[in-house]
Motif scaffolding. Sequence first.
Motif, mmCIF file in Angstrom:
data_model
loop_
_atom_site.group_PDB
_atom_site.id
_atom_site.type_symbol
_atom_site.label_atom_id
_atom_site.label_comp_id
_atom_site.label_asym_id
_atom_site.label_seq_id
_atom_site.Cartn_x
_atom_site.Cartn_y
_atom_site.Cartn_z
ATOM 1 N N GLY A 100 29.274 8.062 32.876
ATOM 2 C CA GLY A 100 28.475 7.688 31.711
ATOM 3 C C GLY A 100 28.057 8.870 30.855
ATOM 4 O O GLY A 100 26.922 8.939 30.396
ATOM 5 N N LEU A 101 28.991 9.780 30.614
ATOM 6 C CA LEU A 101 28.653 11.002 29.886
ATOM 7 C C LEU A 101 28.533 10.807 28.382
ATOM 8 O O LEU A 101 27.907 11.617 27.702
ATOM 9 N N GLY A 102 29.166 9.787 27.848
ATOM 10 C CA GLY A 102 29.045 9.502 26.424
ATOM 11 C C GLY A 102 29.824 10.425 25.506
ATOM 12 O O GLY A 102 29.511 10.523 24.322
ATOM 13 N N LEU A 103 30.851 11.091 26.047
ATOM 14 C CA LEU A 103 31.691 11.953 25.200
ATOM 15 C C LEU A 103 32.644 11.056 24.427
ATOM 16 O O LEU A 103 33.339 10.237 25.010
ATOM 17 N N GLU A 104 32.696 11.231 23.109
ATOM 18 C CA GLU A 104 33.504 10.333 22.280
ATOM 19 C C GLU A 104 34.380 11.086 21.298
ATOM 20 O O GLU A 104 34.045 12.191 20.875
ATOM 21 N N GLY A 105 35.493 10.438 20.937
ATOM 22 C CA GLY A 105 36.346 10.895 19.853
ATOM 23 C C GLY A 105 36.773 12.345 19.926
ATOM 24 O O GLY A 105 36.651 13.067 18.949
ATOM 25 N N THR A 106 37.259 12.755 21.052
ATOM 26 C CA THR A 106 37.640 14.143 21.194
ATOM 27 C C THR A 106 38.993 14.265 21.882
ATOM 28 O O THR A 106 39.530 13.303 22.413
ATOM 29 N N THR A 107 39.533 15.452 21.874
ATOM 30 C CA THR A 107 40.817 15.731 22.505
ATOM 31 C C THR A 107 40.644 15.870 24.014
ATOM 32 O O THR A 107 39.522 15.917 24.529
ATOM 33 N N LYS A 108 41.752 15.990 24.713
ATOM 34 C CA LYS A 108 41.710 16.219 26.156
ATOM 35 C C LYS A 108 40.931 17.491 26.464
ATOM 36 O O LYS A 108 40.058 17.512 27.340
ATOM 37 N N GLN A 109 41.221 18.542 25.733
ATOM 38 C CA GLN A 109 40.501 19.801 25.932
ATOM 39 C C GLN A 109 39.020 19.642 25.574
ATOM 40 O O GLN A 109 38.149 20.209 26.234
ATOM 41 N N GLY A 110 38.743 18.863 24.554
ATOM 42 C CA GLY A 110 37.363 18.628 24.158
ATOM 43 C C GLY A 110 36.578 17.872 25.216
ATOM 44 O O GLY A 110 35.402 18.155 25.460
ATOM 45 N N LEU A 111 37.226 16.896 25.843
ATOM 46 C CA LEU A 111 36.583 16.165 26.933
ATOM 47 C C LEU A 111 36.281 17.096 28.100
ATOM 48 O O LEU A 111 35.181 17.082 28.658
ATOM 49 N N ALA A 112 37.275 17.906 28.477
ATOM 50 C CA ALA A 112 37.086 18.841 29.583
ATOM 51 C C ALA A 112 35.940 19.798 29.274
ATOM 52 O O ALA A 112 35.068 20.044 30.117
ATOM 53 N N ARG A 113 35.930 20.304 28.073
ATOM 54 C CA ARG A 113 34.866 21.222 27.647
ATOM 55 C C ARG A 113 33.507 20.536 27.722
ATOM 56 O O ARG A 113 32.526 21.101 28.214
ATOM 57 N N GLY A 114 33.433 19.321 27.223
ATOM 58 C CA GLY A 114 32.182 18.577 27.251
ATOM 59 C C GLY A 114 31.669 18.352 28.665
ATOM 60 O O GLY A 114 30.469 18.460 28.926
ATOM 61 N N ILE A 115 32.561 18.055 29.590
ATOM 62 C CA ILE A 115 32.181 17.841 30.989
ATOM 63 C C ILE A 115 31.582 19.122 31.568
ATOM 64 O O ILE A 115 30.541 19.098 32.223
ATOM 65 N N VAL A 116 32.214 20.241 31.295
ATOM 66 C CA VAL A 116 31.730 21.530 31.808
ATOM 67 C C VAL A 116 30.389 21.890 31.173
ATOM 68 O O VAL A 116 29.453 22.328 31.854
ATOM 69 N N GLU A 117 30.269 21.677 29.880
ATOM 70 C CA GLU A 117 29.054 22.071 29.176
ATOM 71 C C GLU A 117 27.854 21.180 29.490
ATOM 72 O O GLU A 117 26.705 21.630 29.416
ATOM 73 N N ILE A 118 28.090 19.933 29.884
ATOM 74 C CA ILE A 118 26.995 19.025 30.229
ATOM 75 C C ILE A 118 26.170 19.568 31.395
ATOM 76 O O ILE A 118 24.968 19.356 31.462
ATOM 77 N N VAL A 119 26.813 20.304 32.294
ATOM 78 C CA VAL A 119 26.084 20.856 33.445
ATOM 79 C C VAL A 119 25.644 22.294 33.196
ATOM 80 O O VAL A 119 25.218 22.985 34.114
ATOM 81 N N ASP A 126 34.173 21.543 39.409
ATOM 82 C CA ASP A 126 32.851 22.034 39.801
ATOM 83 C C ASP A 126 31.746 21.287 39.059
ATOM 84 O O ASP A 126 30.703 20.965 39.650
ATOM 85 N N ALA A 127 31.965 20.989 37.787
ATOM 86 C CA ALA A 127 30.985 20.230 37.009
ATOM 87 C C ALA A 127 30.831 18.822 37.573
ATOM 88 O O ALA A 127 29.712 18.316 37.703
ATOM 89 N N VAL A 128 31.951 18.215 37.910
ATOM 90 C CA VAL A 128 31.908 16.850 38.484
ATOM 91 C C VAL A 128 31.171 16.869 39.821
ATOM 92 O O VAL A 128 30.364 15.990 40.107
ATOM 93 N N ARG A 129 31.410 17.884 40.623
ATOM 94 C CA ARG A 129 30.694 18.010 41.900
ATOM 95 C C ARG A 129 29.194 18.113 41.665
ATOM 96 O O ARG A 129 28.399 17.517 42.397
ATOM 97 N N THR A 130 28.798 18.845 40.643
ATOM 98 C CA THR A 130 27.376 18.964 40.322
ATOM 99 C C THR A 130 26.817 17.624 39.875
ATOM 100 O O THR A 130 25.722 17.212 40.314
ATOM 101 N N LEU A 131 27.552 16.913 39.051
ATOM 102 C CA LEU A 131 27.092 15.628 38.521
ATOM 103 C C LEU A 131 27.034 14.541 39.578
ATOM 104 O O LEU A 131 26.279 13.581 39.428
#
Length: 91
Positions: free
Chosen positions: A40-59, A84-89
């Motif tokens: 439920g991270l709410g990342l929208e309208g972005t590229t594959k790299q953008g999604l990965a970046r968003g996941i890392v930056e959320i933590v 590692d970000a997913v493990r934290t989340l």
Amino acid sequence: MKKEQIVAEIALAIGVDAPPMSSGSTEPRAIFDLVNDRLGLGLEGTTKQGLARGIVEIVGGTWTTAYESRGATVTKDGLLAVRDAVRTLTA
């Protein structure tokens, strides 16, 4: 560790089957979409790299240029950062 193994670890952490790898061991966008949806991270309208970046930056992680390469690919180091970000989340 191969990219396929890292994708499998991410999938396991969020309780889904790992999506198949694309040609040339390219990570599938689906793994990032699954993380976004399942957590439920709410990342929208972005590229594959953008999604990965968003996941890392959320933590609170830092996304670097070493985490991506040409052709909208996330590098092995980038996948490890996502794992590692997913493990934290999910801890």
